[in-house]
Scaffold this active site. Structure first.
Site, PDB file in Angstrom:
ATOM      1  NE  ARG A 157      -3.441  -2.132   3.051  1.00  0.00           N
ATOM      2  CZ  ARG A 157      -3.747  -3.233   3.492  1.00  0.00           C
ATOM      3  NH1 ARG A 157      -2.800  -2.413   4.692  1.00  0.00           N
ATOM      4  NH2 ARG A 157      -4.255  -3.941   3.651  1.00  0.00           N
TER       5      ARG A 157
ATOM      6  CG  ASP B 298      -3.504 -24.746   6.068  1.00  0.00           C
ATOM      7  OD1 ASP B 298      -3.900 -25.298   5.702  1.00  0.00           O
ATOM      8  OD2 ASP B 298      -3.344 -25.342   7.179  1.00  0.00           O
TER       9      ASP B 298
ATOM     10  CG  ASN C 197       2.966 -18.543  -6.034  1.00  0.00           C
ATOM     11  OD1 ASN C 197       3.906 -19.177  -6.986  1.00  0.00           O
ATOM     12  ND2 ASN C 197       2.840 -18.312  -4.522  1.00  0.00           N
TER      13      ASN C 197
ATOM     14  CE1 TYR D 105       6.412 -29.420  -5.556  1.00  0.00           C
ATOM     15  CE2 TYR D 105       7.508 -29.717  -7.239  1.00  0.00           C
ATOM     16  CZ  TYR D 105       6.880 -28.719  -6.700  1.00  0.00           C
ATOM     17  OH  TYR D 105       7.225 -27.425  -7.296  1.00  0.00           O
TER      18      TYR D 105
ATOM     19  CE  LYS E 128       3.452 -27.878  -7.916  1.00  0.00           C
ATOM     20  NZ  LYS E 128       2.675 -25.929  -7.447  1.00  0.00           N
TER      21      LYS E 128
ATOM     22  CB  THR F 152      11.095 -19.440  -3.509  1.00  0.00           C
ATOM     23  OG1 THR F 152      11.561 -20.620  -3.352  1.00  0.00           O
ATOM     24  CG2 THR F 152      10.838 -18.633  -4.568  1.00  0.00           C
TER      25      THR F 152
HETATM   26  N1  LIG Z   1      10.793 -22.556  -5.779  1.00  0.00           N
HETATM   27  C1  LIG Z   1      11.049 -23.260  -6.421  1.00  0.00           C
HETATM   28  O1  LIG Z   1      12.403 -23.804  -7.332  1.00  0.00           O
HETATM   29  C2  LIG Z   1       9.845 -24.003  -7.791  1.00  0.00           C
HETATM   30  C3  LIG Z   1       9.737 -24.277  -9.063  1.00  0.00           C
HETATM   31  C4  LIG Z   1       8.818 -25.282  -9.620  1.00  0.00           C
HETATM   32  C5  LIG Z   1       7.346 -24.503  -8.890  1.00  0.00           C
HETATM   33  N2  LIG Z   1       7.704 -24.189  -8.174  1.00  0.00           N
HETATM   34  C6  LIG Z   1       6.506 -23.875  -7.595  1.00  0.00           C
HETATM   35  O2  LIG Z   1       6.141 -22.663  -6.841  1.00  0.00           O
HETATM   36  C7  LIG Z   1       4.773 -21.834  -5.697  1.00  0.00           C
HETATM   37  C8  LIG Z   1       5.298 -21.071  -5.283  1.00  0.00           C
HETATM   38  O3  LIG Z   1       6.385 -21.836  -3.945  1.00  0.00           O
HETATM   39  P1  LIG Z   1       7.808 -20.542  -4.265  1.00  0.00           P
HETATM   40  O4  LIG Z   1       9.307 -21.539  -4.469  1.00  0.00           O
HETATM   41  O5  LIG Z   1       7.699 -19.132  -4.120  1.00  0.00           O
HETATM   42  O6  LIG Z   1       7.846 -21.524  -2.491  1.00  0.00           O
HETATM   43  P2  LIG Z   1       7.720 -20.437  -0.812  1.00  0.00           P
HETATM   44  O7  LIG Z   1       9.254 -19.301  -1.029  1.00  0.00           O
HETATM   45  O8  LIG Z   1       7.946 -21.567   0.443  1.00  0.00           O
HETATM   46  O9  LIG Z   1       5.964 -20.342  -1.337  1.00  0.00           O
HETATM   47  C9  LIG Z   1       5.309 -20.863  -0.658  1.00  0.00           C
HETATM   48  C10 LIG Z   1       3.932 -20.111  -0.550  1.00  0.00           C
HETATM   49  O10 LIG Z   1       2.796 -20.959  -0.141  1.00  0.00           O
HETATM   50  C11 LIG Z   1       2.570 -20.773   0.809  1.00  0.00           C
HETATM   51  N3  LIG Z   1       1.559 -21.517   1.564  1.00  0.00           N
HETATM   52  C12 LIG Z   1       2.353 -23.115   1.989  1.00  0.00           C
HETATM   53  N4  LIG Z   1       0.969 -23.528   2.353  1.00  0.00           N
HETATM   54  C13 LIG Z   1      -0.163 -23.234   2.278  1.00  0.00           C
HETATM   55  C14 LIG Z   1      -1.214 -23.525   2.345  1.00  0.00           C
HETATM   56  N5  LIG Z   1      -1.917 -24.785   3.606  1.00  0.00           N
HETATM   57  N6  LIG Z   1      -2.367 -22.523   2.635  1.00  0.00           N
HETATM   58  C15 LIG Z   1      -1.603 -21.023   2.090  1.00  0.00           C
HETATM   59  N7  LIG Z   1      -0.540 -21.321   1.747  1.00  0.00           N
HETATM   60  C16 LIG Z   1       0.359 -21.590   1.992  1.00  0.00           C
HETATM   61  C17 LIG Z   1       2.726 -19.861   1.953  1.00  0.00           C
HETATM   62  O11 LIG Z   1       3.242 -18.752   2.809  1.00  0.00           O
HETATM   63  P3  LIG Z   1       2.352 -18.775   4.306  1.00  0.00           P
HETATM   64  O12 LIG Z   1       3.691 -20.164   5.249  1.00  0.00           O
HETATM   65  O13 LIG Z   1       2.040 -17.779   4.570  1.00  0.00           O
HETATM   66  O14 LIG Z   1       1.174 -20.153   4.205  1.00  0.00           O
HETATM   67  C18 LIG Z   1       4.099 -18.867   0.554  1.00  0.00           C
HETATM   68  O15 LIG Z   1       3.475 -17.776   0.584  1.00  0.00           O
HETATM   69  C19 LIG Z   1       5.027 -23.864  -5.686  1.00  0.00           C
HETATM   70  O16 LIG Z   1       3.416 -23.885  -6.500  1.00  0.00           O
HETATM   71  C20 LIG Z   1       5.886 -23.960  -6.109  1.00  0.00           C
HETATM   72  O17 LIG Z   1       5.461 -25.885  -6.041  1.00  0.00           O
HETATM   73  C21 LIG Z   1       8.256 -23.707  -7.226  1.00  0.00           C
END
Ligand SMILES: NC(=O)c1ccc[n+]([C@@H]2O[C@H](COP(=O)([O-])OP(=O)(O)OC[C@H]3O[C@@H](n4cnc5c(N)ncnc54)[C@H](OP(=O)(O)O)[C@@H]3O)[C@@H](O)[C@H]2O)c1
Length: 259
Positions: free
Chosen positions: A46, A59, A93, A155, A159, A190
């Site tokens: 904001r 959740d 996401n 996983y 996907k 991340t």
């Molecule tokens: N990083 C990689 O290498 C990679 C590669 C391919 C695909 N991805 C995909 O990218 C997406 C984002 O991942 P990221 O890499 O950004 O991971 P990250 O940094 O760990 O972030 C994950 C996010 O998801 C939220 N989350 C997890 N469980 C949740 C739940 N039960 N309810 C609501 N929110 C939830 C977390 O917030 P809270 O903990 O606050 O709930 C956090 O904001 C995922 O779908 C992952 O599979 C990641």
């Protein structure tokens, strides 16, 4: 100026989606579990971008919480007394990795992953697509993974479901003014790997992508109506190889590359 709802908006790719969308003058609805982090991010957005930011603590492994988010997505702006804006972009996401083997793993953890990365994506896409189709415009962006092309545990299976589901949804929505895109990132810096306690020290830096790049590429593909989005030339080439290689070879690679 539209409104975007981003799940998993407190960290990693979701946080980056929130910042890039706010910079592009979108109002935001942020969804995640950590309320303190949600409030902190909302305040920063904001103040820095001057956009409206709602937060929904949810959740996404809990069906009642998913329904509260779906209810927000169903807002069309035509309801009497409704002041909330309709959502024009849904970014599914939220997700997490799990390095445990399926047979030895706790079944509840496995079901939680299925609920967050499959069930919630399905419910939220249904709510958003109905509302968007009614209004004749909108976009759904589902975050998949290059892992969808590997035979490597649940996983990858989740996907692969996201990918097939999004392709089907895109076909169904063709001509309605609503698009569906699945982005398939490779390894990205991340919190993902730290949260799953994965040892990534042996992975070469060339294998890694940065979240700003992944998000910018994905949003550019959403604007162009692309259905399958794979950020970076490196991972485009890797994905082409995985699609064309014999499945036995792909399974052997997956066995070697387990984090
Ligand atoms: N990083 C990689 O290498 C990679 C590669 C391919 C695909 N991805 C995909 O990218 C997406 C984002 O991942 P990221 O890499 O950004 O991971 P990250 O940094 O760990 O972030 C994950 C996010 O998801 C939220 N989350 C997890 N469980 C949740 C739940 N039960 N309810 C609501 N929110 C939830 C977390 O917030 P809270 O903990 O606050 O709930 C956090 O904001 C995922 O779908 C992952 O599979 C990641």
């Amino acid at each position: 100026m539209g409104t975007a709802l981003v799940t998993g908006a407190t960290a990693g790719l979701g946080l980056e989606f929130a910042w890039q969308l706010a910079t592009a003058r979108h109002h935001l609805v942020l969804v995640a579990r950590d309320e303190d982090r949600l409030d902190e991010v909302a305040g920063q957005l904001r103040a820095a971008a001057g956009v409206d930011v709602e937060v929904i603590r949810a959740d996404l492994s809990v069906p009642d919480d998913v329904e509260r988010v779906a209810e927000r997505l169903r807002v069309t702006g035509e309801e009497a007394g409704e002041t909330r804006r309709p959502v024009g972009l849904l970014v599914n996401n939220a997700g997490f990795g799990n390095r445990h083997r399926f047979v030895k793993d706790d079944l509840d953890t496995q079901l939680q992953a299925l609920d967050v990365m499959v069930r919630a994506v399905l419910v939220l896409s249904h709510a958003a697509a109905g509302q968007m189709k009614h209004r004749g415009r909108g976009a759904i962006l589902n975050v998949g993974s290059v892992a969808a092309l590997l035979g490597s545990g649940t996983y990858a299976a989740h996907k692969a479901w996201v990918r097939a589901f999004t392709e089907g949804l895109a076909s169904e929505l063709r001509g309605t003014g609503v698009t569906a895109t699945v982005v398939a990132p490779g390894l990205t810096h991340t919190e993902f790997h730290a949260r799953m306690h994965a040892d990534t020290s042996g992975l070469p830096e060339v294998a890694w992508l940065d979240a700003p790049r992944v998000v910018a590429d994905a949003l550019a593909d959403v604007r162009r109506g692309v259905v399958l989005s794979t950020p970076s030339l490196r991972y485009k080439a890797a994905s082409a190889f995985l699609r064309l290689a014999p499945r036995g070879t792909v399974r052997a690679i997956a066995r070697q590359s387990r984090l």
